[in-house]
Design an enzyme around this catalytic site. Structure first.
Site, PDB file in Angstrom:
ATOM      1  N   GLU A   1     -11.464   5.177   6.688  1.00 16.51           N
ATOM      2  CA  GLU A   1     -12.692   5.357   7.487  1.00 16.51           C
ATOM      3  C   GLU A   1     -13.826   4.457   7.012  1.00 16.51           C
ATOM      4  O   GLU A   1     -14.977   4.883   6.908  1.00 16.51           O
ATOM      5  CB  GLU A   1     -13.106   6.832   7.541  1.00 16.51           C
ATOM      6  CG  GLU A   1     -13.414   7.492   6.208  1.00 16.51           C
ATOM      7  CD  GLU A   1     -14.034   8.900   6.332  1.00 16.51           C
ATOM      8  OE1 GLU A   1     -13.524   9.702   7.130  1.00 16.51           O
ATOM      9  OE2 GLU A   1     -15.028   9.169   5.624  1.00 16.51           O
TER      10      GLU A   1
ATOM     11  N   CYS B   1     -11.488   9.627   0.488  1.00 17.59           N
ATOM     12  CA  CYS B   1     -12.408   8.760  -0.247  1.00 17.59           C
ATOM     13  C   CYS B   1     -11.888   8.388  -1.631  1.00 17.59           C
ATOM     14  O   CYS B   1     -12.240   7.334  -2.153  1.00 17.59           O
ATOM     15  CB  CYS B   1     -13.770   9.427  -0.349  1.00 17.59           C
ATOM     16  SG  CYS B   1     -14.615   9.467   1.224  1.00 17.59           S
TER      17      CYS B   1
END
Ligand code: AHR
Length: 874
Positions: free
Chosen positions: A599, A471
Site C-alpha cells: 500500500e 507495514c
C-alpha cells in the site's frame, strides 16, 4: 434480476438522490455565471488539506463543505505530521493546476502535486531543497521565455530569516538552491474573511464549471459518507414496519463460471505481538539481550538489553557486554559475576511463562565460563512464591561459546512461571540466546509455532498465507525494511530488528518458519517484499518515506528478491536452495507468488524501483506471479496511479487494501462487478469492517460475509482475499479489530473468524450465478440480503451461502435446478446473533435438501448449506 443488477438499481437510486441534492443546492443559480473566483486555503492542521471557497465579487465568499478537502499531504509519519502548510495554487503553462505547499516548520522540503480539474490530484513529490533548514511559505513565478518556474521560500531560525529559490520546468528536476535577498521574495497570498474567520490562501479566476465540479464532488462525498455510516444501531427506526421478507433465488447448476481456487487466505503480520510472544512458541522474552530503547523509539526507557531479566539473590551481579559475541548479528550477552552459588538470572517471559503439567520443554543456552571453575547450570521453572514446577541441569560450562541443551518436564500447569538460570559455580559466566520451547509445537517442529494458535489458523483452511506484513514488510524508514536474508539460518546468526509497531522482532519466526507453516497448513506462501521504498508513514529518513533505496543499491536489492525465489524453489545444489536444505528442507517450497510493495504512496521514486524489480522478476522468474500494490484505499491517487502502473507494465495481480464501515461493504457489493477483466487480477490483501469502537461483532462479521458473496461472484477477477490483521495478544493490542485474540493460555477466535472459516472450509472453484426476486424491493432491504452458490469440483459438493443482515427473518427459496444431488441431506451451518454479539458460534446440523426451497434465514444471520452431488458438470 441478477445480483449485480440489484446494485445497478441501487446506484440509480443513489444518483437520483444526488441530482436532487444538487438541484436543491443550485436552485438559486438558475442563471449560472460564466466565471467565478476560487480561494484555496488550509488550516495547516494534521490530516487537513486543500479547501476551496468561491465568490463572484471577491467580497462575499462561499466555503465549499465547509472545509471539505480535495487533497491532503501524505508526507511524514502517520498522525500529526501529515500537514499541508501555506499552499499556493496556480494554473501552470501546461494547462494543469499545480499546488505547492510547505510541510512543517523543520524540514527543508516542499511538496508538489498537480491536477487537471482540481478534483483528482496526481502523485505528490517532496523535493529536498535545503539541508538542516526549513522551507516556509513557498511562492511561484513563471518565466514564459524560459518556460521555467521559480519557486522561492523563506527559511527561518531563531535569529534570522533568509530567502531561497530554485527553478524547474517540470516539477521533477530542480536547479541548485540559491540564496536571494529577502526583498526579492514576494508572498502573493491574500487574506479574506470566510464565515467570520480570516483565512490566508490564493485566489484564482476560473470557469464556473470548475466551481460546479468542486461543489458536486463535495456533495457526492457528503452523501456517500452519510450512506456508508449506516449501522444496525438505527435499524429499529429504519426497518420499523418491515415484515419478514421472502427471497426467491433462481439458478441453474449447469451454468457456472470458473473462479479462483485460492480465494480465501490469511494475512500474517507481526503486529499486536503476533510473532514473538504469540505464534512463535519461544517462552523467553529478550532471549538474546538485543532489546534496545530504539525498538520503542525511546518511548519506553525500561526497554533495553535487560528487559524481562532480573537477578535473584545477593551473591552475584550481572552486566550486559558485547565483546566477542556469539555472532556479529547478536552482539549483546549477559555477563554474570558469581561470588557464591545460589543467585539466579530470571526471565519473566512474555507476561509470564505459561506451562502445562506433564509436558516437556526444551531449554537451550549459549554459554562460556570466562573465569573460575567449570560448573553446570541449574534450570528451574518457578512460581511467584518460589514453588518449583520443573527443573533440569545443563552440562558443565566450558571456556568457549557453546550451545547447551536440556529438557525438563513440568509438574503443574502454571500461567505465569519465571525461568531461573542458577549457575552451580563461582567466577564469571557469559550467557546468551537463552531459550525455552514447548516440545509440543505445531507439527512438532523444533523451535516452532505455538500449537493452539497455529491450529486455529490452519482450521481456516487458508489457500495462501501472506507474510511478514503489512507495514512490517516495508518498514519504518529504509533501514527498517524487512530483509528476508536476516531471518534464516541458525538463530544466533539471525539479525533481530526493531518492529515498526514499537517493539522487537527476534525473527525467530523467519522466512524458513513461514514457508514451513504454509506447507503444514496447505497454504501457498505469499511473501511481500518492499518495493525499494519504506512505509509512507515512516518516522525516520528524509523526504518522508520516499527517500527510497538509493539507486546504486537497487541492483543488490533486486538480487535479494531473486535469491528468495532460489531459496524457496531452487534445488539443494544451488546457493540459496542449499541454505534451505541445510535448515532441514531439501525439497523446494514451491513458491508461486511474490508481492512487491505494501500500500505504498505512489511516487516517481516508487515507480522507478517497482519497475526495476518487476522487470527483473519477469525476466528471471516468469513462473512467479508478481503482485503489485495500489495504495491503502479503494479509491484516490495511490489507487489510480498504482493501477495505471500495473496496467502499463502488465503486472499479473495487484494488492488492494481497505478498512471501511459495514455500510461501505453493504453499499459496495458491486465494487468488482464493473472491473475490467482484461486488466490485472485482484488480491484484496487487507480488509475489515470497522465500526466506531472497533469491535469484531456480528454486525461487522455479517457485513464481511455479505461482501464475500460478491467476492465469490467476482472470483474470476478477485483471485485472493485476506482479512487483516490476524492476531492480537491481550495487553499488547495496537490495532482493532483483529480476527483472533489470545493470551498465553487462551485462543479466542472472533465472530469474524467464524465467517472466514465458513468461507475457507466451504470454498468452491466454480460460481453459479443466480437471480433474486424479493417480496420487498426497498433499496436498503435488498442490499442486506445476498447469496452465493459455488461448486467444489474436488468434493463434488455444491455450497450455498446466504446472508441476512436484516432485523427480520427472510424466507429463502433456492431451487438447485440440474443439481444432480447425491444425497437428500445437507450440512447446514448457521451463525447468528444480535449485531453487537461478539461471542456467537456457528451451529452445525443436518437438514433435508428440500429445506432449501423454504429456508428460514434468521434475523442477522449467515447460513451455509453444503450438499453432496453425484458428479458435477463444470
Ligand atoms: O493490518 C494492519 C496495517 O494496516 C498493515 O500493517 C498496513 O499494511 C495497513 O495499513
Amino acid at each position: 434480476m441478477k445480483n449485480s443488477c440489484l446494485f445497478q438499481k441501487q446506484k440509480k437510486h443513489f444518483l437520483g438522490l444526488l441530482l436532487f441534492v444538487c438541484f436543491s443546492a443550485f436552485s438559486t443559480f438558475a442563471n449560472n455565471p460564466n466565471e467565478a473566483y476560487i480561494f484555496s486555503y488550509t488550516s495547516g492542521k494534521s490530516f487537513d488539506g486543500l479547501h476551496f471557497a468561491w465568490s463572484i465579487d471577491k467580497i462575499n465568499w462561499h466555503p465549499i463543505g465547509p472545509e471539505y478537502h480535495y487533497i491532503h499531504s501524505d508526507y511524514g509519519r502517520w498522525g500529526s505530521e501529515k500537514r499541508m502548510v501555506s499552499p499556493i495554487l496556480f494554473l501552470g503553462a501546461d494547462g494543469l493546476w499545480h499546488c505547492i505547499w510547505s510541510l512543517n516548520e523543520k524540514d527543508g522540503t516542499f511538496a508538489h502535486a498537480s491536477s487537471q480539474d482540481l478534483l483528482y490530484w496526481g502523485r505528490q513529490s517532496y523535493p529536498v531543497v535545503m539541508i538542516n533548514k526549513n522551507c516556509l511559505t513557498p511562492e511561484v513565478t513563471y518565466n514564459k521565455e524560459k518556460g521555467e518556474y521559480t519557486i522561492s521560500w523563506l527559511s527561518k531560525d531563531q535569529t534570522e530569516t533568509k530567502a531561497w529559490c530554485t527553478t524547474t520546468k517540470d516539477f521533477k528536476k530542480y536547479s541548485e538552491t540559491k540564496n536571494i535577498p529577502v526583498t526579492e521574495y514576494k508572498n502573493s497570498r491574500s487574506t479574506i474573511l470566510i464565515a467570520g474567520k480570516q483565512e490566508t490562501g490564493s485566489i484564482n479566476k476560473v470557469a464556473w464549471s470548475i466551481v460546479d465540479g468542486l461543489i458536486k464532488t463535495q456533495q457526492l462525498s457528503a452523501y456517500k459518507t452519510q450512506l456508508w455510516a449506516e449501522t444496525t444501531k438505527t435499524d429499529t427506526e429504519r426497518f420499523a414496519d418491515l415484515k419478514p421478507v421472502e427471497a426467491k433465488f433462481t439458478l441453474d447448476v449447469t451454468k457456472s463460471k470458473k473462479i479462483s481456487n485460492t480465494l480465501l487466505g490469511i494475512f500474517f503480520e507481526d503486529i499486536n505481538y503476533a510473532a514473538d510472544g504469540g505464534l512463535y512458541a519461544e517462552l523467553v522474552q529478550n532471549r538474546d539481550f538485543e532489546y534496545t530503547i530504539s525498538d520503542t523509539k525511546g518511548r519506553d526507557v525500561t526497554w533495553n538489553s535487560t528487559k524481562a531479566w532480573s537477578l535473584k539473590g545477593e551473591t552475584a551481579s550481572y552486566t550486559i557486554d558485547s565483546i566477542n559475541p556469539i555472532h556479529p548479528n547478536n552482539k549483546h550477552y549477559a555477563k554474570l559475576a558469581i561470588k557464591k552459588t545460589g543467585a539466579a538470572l530470571v526471565n519473566e517471559g512474555f507476561d509470564g511463562i505459561a506451562v502445562k503439567a506433564g509436558e516437556k520443554y526444551d531449554f537451550s543456552i549459549f554459554a562460556r565460563a570466562t573465569h573460575g571453575k567449570a560448573g553446570k547450570l541449574l534450570i528451574r521453572l518457578v512460581g511467584k512464591n518460589g514453588e518449583i514446577y520443573g527443573e533440569t541441569t545443563t552440562q558443565s560450562i566450558t571456556t568457549n561459546w557453546k550451545k547447551y541443551n536440556a529438557a525438563l518436564t513440568v509438574k503443574t500447569t502454571m500461567a505465569d512461571a519465571g525461568l531461573e538460570i542458577i549457575p552451580q559455580m563461582t567466577g564469571t559466566l557469559d550467557l546468551d540466546l537463552i531459550s525455552l520451547f514447548p516440545q509440543k509445537t505445531f507439527k512438532g517442529h523444533k523451535s516452532g509455532l505455538r500449537a493452539d494458535l497455529a491450529q486455529t489458523l490452519a482450521d481456516l483452511k487458508p489457500k495462501f498465507m501472506r507474510f511478514p506484513g503489512g507495514c512490517v514488510a516495508h518498514g519504518d524508514g529504509i533501514g527498517n525494511i524487512y530483509n528476508w536474508k536476516n531471518t534464516i539460518g541458525p538463530l544466533e546468526a539471525r539479525k533481530p530488528m526493531r518492529n515498526l509497531w514499537g517493539y522487537h522482532q527476534t525473527v525467530g519466526l523467519g522466512y524458513f518458519e513461514y514457508f514451513q507453516f504454509c506447507e503444514d497448513a496447505g497454504a501457498e506462501p505469499l511473501p511481500v517484499i518492499a518495493a525499494g521504498v519504506p512505509c509512507q508513514n515512516s518516522s525516520t529518513g528524509s523526504a518522508g518515506q520516499q527517500g527510497g533505496v538509493p539507486m546504486c543499491d537497487m541492483e543488490n536489492y533486486v538480487q535479494d528478491i531473486l535469491d528468495l525465489v532460489e531459496y524457496a524453489n531452487g534445488d539443494a545444489t544451488t546457493k540459496w536452495g542449499g541454505k534451505r536444505a541445510e535448515a532441514g528442507h531439501p525439497k523446494p517450497f514451491n513458491l508461486k507468488y511474490v508481492g512487491i510493495g505494501n500500500e505504498d504512496l505512489i511516487t516517481d521514486i516508487f515507480e522507478e524501483r517497482f519497475t526495476m524489480i518487476f522487470k527483473a522478476m519477469k525476466e528471471k522468474h516468469p513462473e512467479i506471479t508478481v503482485i503489485g500494490t495500489v495504495g491503502p484505499s479503494f479509491e484516490g491517487t495511490d489507487y489510480q496511479e498504482g493501477w495505471d502502473i500495473a496496467s502499463k507494465l502488465g503486472v499479473p495481480m495487484v494488492d488492494e487494501h481497505y478498512y471501511q464501515s459495514p455500510g461501505w461493504f453493504i453499499y459496495n457489493q458491486d465494487y468488482y462487478d464493473q472491473y475490467d477483466r482484461s486488466k490485472p487480477k485482484v488480491y484484496l490483501g487487507e480488509y475489515a469492517a470497522h465500526l466506531p469502537g472497533k469491535p469484531n461483532n456480528i454486525e461487522t462479521a455479517l457485513a464481511e460475509a455479505l461482501y464475500l458473496t460478491s467476492l465469490e461472484r467476482n472470483g474470476d477477477v478477485v483471485s485472493m482475499t485476506s482479512y487483516a490483521p490476524l492476531l492480537a495478544k491481550d495487553k499488547h493490542t495496537q490495532w482493532n479489530p483483529n480476527l483472533i485474540y489470545f493470551s498465553n493460555t487462551e485462543v479466542r477466535p472472533t465472530v469474524g473468524y467464524e465467517v472466514q472459516k465458513l468461507y475457507g472450509q466451504n470454498a468452491g472453484d466454480y460460481y453459479i450465478p443466480s437471480e433474486i426476486n424479493l417480496s420487498n424491493n426497498q433499496e436498503n432491504v435488498k442490499t442486506r440480503i445476498a447469496m452465493s452458490v459455488v461448486k467444489d469440483t474436488k468434493s463434488n459438493d455444491i455450497i450455498v451461502k446466504l446472508v441476512n443482515l436484516l432485523p427480520v427473518a427472510v424466507t429463502a427459496s433456492v431451487d438447485l435446478k440440474n443439481g444432480n444431488l447425491g444425497s437428500n441431506e445437507a450440512i447446514k451451518t448457521v451463525l447468528k446473533g444480535d449485531p453487537s454479539d461478539k461471542k456467537a458460534k456457528p451451529i452445525v446440523s443436518t437438514s433435508p435438501v428440500s429445506e432449501l426451497m423454504n429456508a428460514e434465514l434468521p434475523a442477522y444471520s449467515f447460513t451455509v448449506y453444503r450438499i453432496k452431488t453425484i458428479g458435477l458438470n463444470k
